[in-house]
Design a protein around this motif. Structure first.
Motif, short mmCIF file in Angstrom:
data_model
loop_
_atom_site.label_atom_id
_atom_site.label_comp_id
_atom_site.label_asym_id
_atom_site.label_seq_id
_atom_site.Cartn_x
_atom_site.Cartn_y
_atom_site.Cartn_z
N ASN A 146 -27.88 2.72 42.27
CA ASN A 146 -27.63 4.33 42.40
C ASN A 146 -28.76 4.82 42.91
O ASN A 146 -29.92 4.86 42.03
CB ASN A 146 -27.09 4.70 41.18
N ILE A 147 -28.84 5.26 44.13
CA ILE A 147 -29.83 5.87 44.95
C ILE A 147 -29.51 7.28 44.97
O ILE A 147 -28.94 7.78 45.50
CB ILE A 147 -30.10 5.17 46.26
N TYR A 148 -30.86 8.06 44.65
CA TYR A 148 -30.75 9.47 44.87
C TYR A 148 -31.97 9.93 45.74
O TYR A 148 -33.41 9.39 45.55
CB TYR A 148 -30.93 10.39 43.54
N MET A 149 -31.85 10.36 46.98
CA MET A 149 -32.85 10.91 48.07
C MET A 149 -33.39 12.27 47.62
O MET A 149 -34.36 12.46 48.28
CB MET A 149 -32.27 10.68 49.42
N ASP A 150 -32.71 12.86 46.78
CA ASP A 150 -33.01 14.27 46.33
C ASP A 150 -33.46 14.13 44.94
O ASP A 150 -32.69 13.92 44.26
CB ASP A 150 -32.01 15.18 46.72
N ALA A 151 -34.67 14.58 44.87
CA ALA A 151 -35.29 14.33 43.56
C ALA A 151 -34.70 15.24 42.45
O ALA A 151 -34.50 14.85 41.17
CB ALA A 151 -36.94 14.56 43.54
N ASP A 152 -34.43 16.54 42.76
CA ASP A 152 -33.52 17.38 41.77
C ASP A 152 -32.48 16.69 41.51
O ASP A 152 -32.03 16.65 40.29
CB ASP A 152 -33.83 18.74 42.43
N ARG A 153 -31.75 16.17 42.41
CA ARG A 153 -30.33 15.79 42.07
C ARG A 153 -30.47 14.63 40.92
O ARG A 153 -29.82 14.41 40.00
CB ARG A 153 -29.46 15.52 43.14
N GLY A 154 -31.50 13.66 41.62
CA GLY A 154 -31.51 12.48 40.68
C GLY A 154 -32.03 12.71 39.53
O GLY A 154 -31.53 11.99 38.23
N ALA A 302 -24.46 2.59 45.63
CA ALA A 302 -23.91 4.27 45.62
C ALA A 302 -25.37 4.94 46.02
O ALA A 302 -26.32 4.97 45.37
CB ALA A 302 -23.52 4.45 44.19
N LEU A 303 -24.96 5.42 47.31
CA LEU A 303 -26.30 5.82 47.93
C LEU A 303 -25.89 7.42 48.24
O LEU A 303 -25.00 7.73 49.06
CB LEU A 303 -26.63 5.25 49.18
N ARG A 304 -26.99 8.31 47.84
CA ARG A 304 -26.68 9.68 47.80
C ARG A 304 -27.90 10.32 48.71
O ARG A 304 -28.84 10.53 48.06
CB ARG A 304 -26.44 10.51 46.59
N ALA A 305 -27.52 10.47 50.14
CA ALA A 305 -28.74 11.11 50.86
C ALA A 305 -28.36 12.50 51.00
O ALA A 305 -29.38 13.36 50.84
CB ALA A 305 -28.37 10.61 52.15
N ASP A 306 -27.10 13.06 50.62
CA ASP A 306 -27.22 14.56 50.46
C ASP A 306 -27.40 15.30 49.22
O ASP A 306 -27.29 14.73 48.27
CB ASP A 306 -25.59 14.95 50.81
#
Length: 461
Positions: A146-154, A302-306
């Motif tokens: 599970n990938i989060y590209m936004d630190a706050d969201r992750g 599961a990749l979350r770029a937004d």
């Protein structure tokens, strides 16, 4: 949707990768004509319909009652969401953290734990049935990254998981967070800020469903009749044990009717019009040029770029090619492209180029791979307005049952839900005794809450 809105699957749908290798049962009709009657009629021959038929036939209760079963399918077998996987792309990926806080808020901690453990149970259930029935469906057990590209969201998700663990949620023990040092190299994804993994799997969903249906026809013999390209126009009832299913090829009488119609439910059951709605998604199959070896990936993603909404789901095929779906954050504001849309004969215009260069953009080592889109297609999912599927006997319709509204997340939900539904149908057991999460039970109260606008949820986070 309004009265008169088309509700049957369209003709000439886009061709998904999953349907490029067809089974001899794909357009099967057990008999040239419809049978006049059956004890149980199942409407829909996708994952839910096939699983239900399988559990009916393998139930100990079937040996004493031996009801006849007819399965009706509007198009060919598994040509709907399961054969297209508008969101989950062959993922056998339990949701053990995403929707859990919402379920705790609405239903309490015990109900949320029940749901997570139910989804986790599908991992072993799949392994068991695939081994038992020798179904060739490319099952691969792996880890889902599970990938989060936004630190706050992750970091927000990390806190949710830590809080759930503090509340005693043991089902989260399998989650492993990657250390921040070299997180891109370890995850394989550029721009990764937060990442964690847990056990999951991937399959060729069409082959799994066709494998189940093959066993259904084998075990049922003359008692089972499969009729493809037979859309159901309506169902009328004369008594709790006498229903008439109307099709363009004639009518069939049934003692019990089961709707495994998912996104298309609203056309046959108007009371579910606001409870289960169709949503169109888009999926791509990506591979490298012939003769080349693709860069190695060993996990699903599961990749979350937004930074706010949206997730792309990605699995790696045994040949190294990629199946990826999602892109909802691109087209979410254009409701006509996805919301209430059942036209899988067309692509989603705003996202049809989204997957061009996808692997080169996001994954380390793929920059010079030459990877490109080989197939691109759409699929129609059935979303539940309150985020839980509808399972059980339909309120105010005695003798009629439903298994639908799986939110593009059917792989770790449908198989065991269908097992419980089979017990309701064959044994008249109370819902609370069949092992299906309490939140899945279809009730008048749920339908009324949705109709009144008192409940809803963000199904794309």
């Amino acid at each position: 949707m309004t009265a008169g809105t088309p509700f049957l699957p369209v003709e000439n749908p886009t061709l998904p990768f999953w349907l490029t290798e067809r089974s001899p049962l794909d357009a099967h009709r057990s008999t040239p004509d419809l049978p006049d009657e059956a004890d149980i009629v199942i409407i829909g021959a996708g994952y839910a319909g096939a699983s239900l038929a399988y559990h009916l036939l393998t139930s100990p209760a079937y040996n004493t009652t031996r009801p006849s079963i007819t399965i009706l399918e509007a198009r060919t077998v598994c040509s709907g969401a399961t054969g297209r996987n508008g969101k989950s792309c062959g993922h056998l990926r339990p949701d053990i953290y995403g929707s859990i806080p919402l379920f705790i808020q609405r239903h309490g901690l015990d109900a949320a734990i029940e749901l997570a453990e139910f989804e986790l149970a599908h991992i072993k259930a799949f392994q068991d049935v695939i081994e038992k029935e020798q179904i060739d469906c490319d099952l691969v057990m792996t880890r889902n990254m599970n990938i989060y590209m936004d630190a706050d969201r992750g970091n927000g998700v990390r806190k949710v998981i830590e809080d759930l663990k503090a509340q005693g949620c043991k089902f989260l023990d399998d989650i492993t967070f990657l250390p921040e040092e070299d997180i891109e190299s370890t995850s394989g994804v550029k721009g990764t800020k937060v990442a964690f993994s847990f056990t999951s799997g991937a399959i060729w969903p069409y082959k799994f469903v066709l494998g189940l249906l093959g066993k259904v026809l084998e075990y049922g013999g003359d008692a089972v009749n499969l009729q493809t390209t037979t859309p159901v126009n309506s169902v009328t009832s004369e008594a709790p044990d006498r229903h008439i299913i109307h099709t363009p090829r004639g009518s069939i009488k049934a003692r019990k009717v089961v709707y495994t119609t998912n996104a298309y439910t609203y056309g046959l059951l108007p009371e579910y019009e606001r409870a289960i709605f169709p949503a169109r998604g888009i999926v791509a199959h990506i591979s490298v040029p012939e003769g080349q070896i693709p860069p190695h990936l060993s996990m699903s993603y599961a990749l979350r770029a937004d930074p706010s909404v949206g997730v792309d789901y990605l699995i790696v095929r045994p040949d190294g090619s990629i199946v990826v779906g999602g892109a909802h954050h691109i087209h979410q504001h254009n409701n006509e492209e996805w919301f209430g849309n059942i036209d899988d004969s067309k692509l989603i215009e705003s996202t049809k180029d989204y997957f061009d260069g996808y692997m080169q953009k996001h994954f380390k080592g793929w920059e010079d791979s030459g990877a490109s889109v080989k197939e691109l297609w759409t699929g129609i999912m059935g979303y539940s307005s309150d985020t839980a599927p509808h399972i059980g006997e339909i309120p105010s319709r005695p003798g009629q049952y439903i298994g639908a509204g799986f939110n593009g997340h059917g792989m770790p939900v449908i198989y065991l839900s269908s097992k419980g539904l089979a017990q309701l149908i064959l044994e008249d057991k109370p819902f609370e005794e069949v092992g299906v999460p309490r939140t899945f039970k279809t009730t008048t109260e749920r339908l009324e809450k949705v109709a009144s606008g008192k409940i809803g949820g963000d199904i794309f986070s």
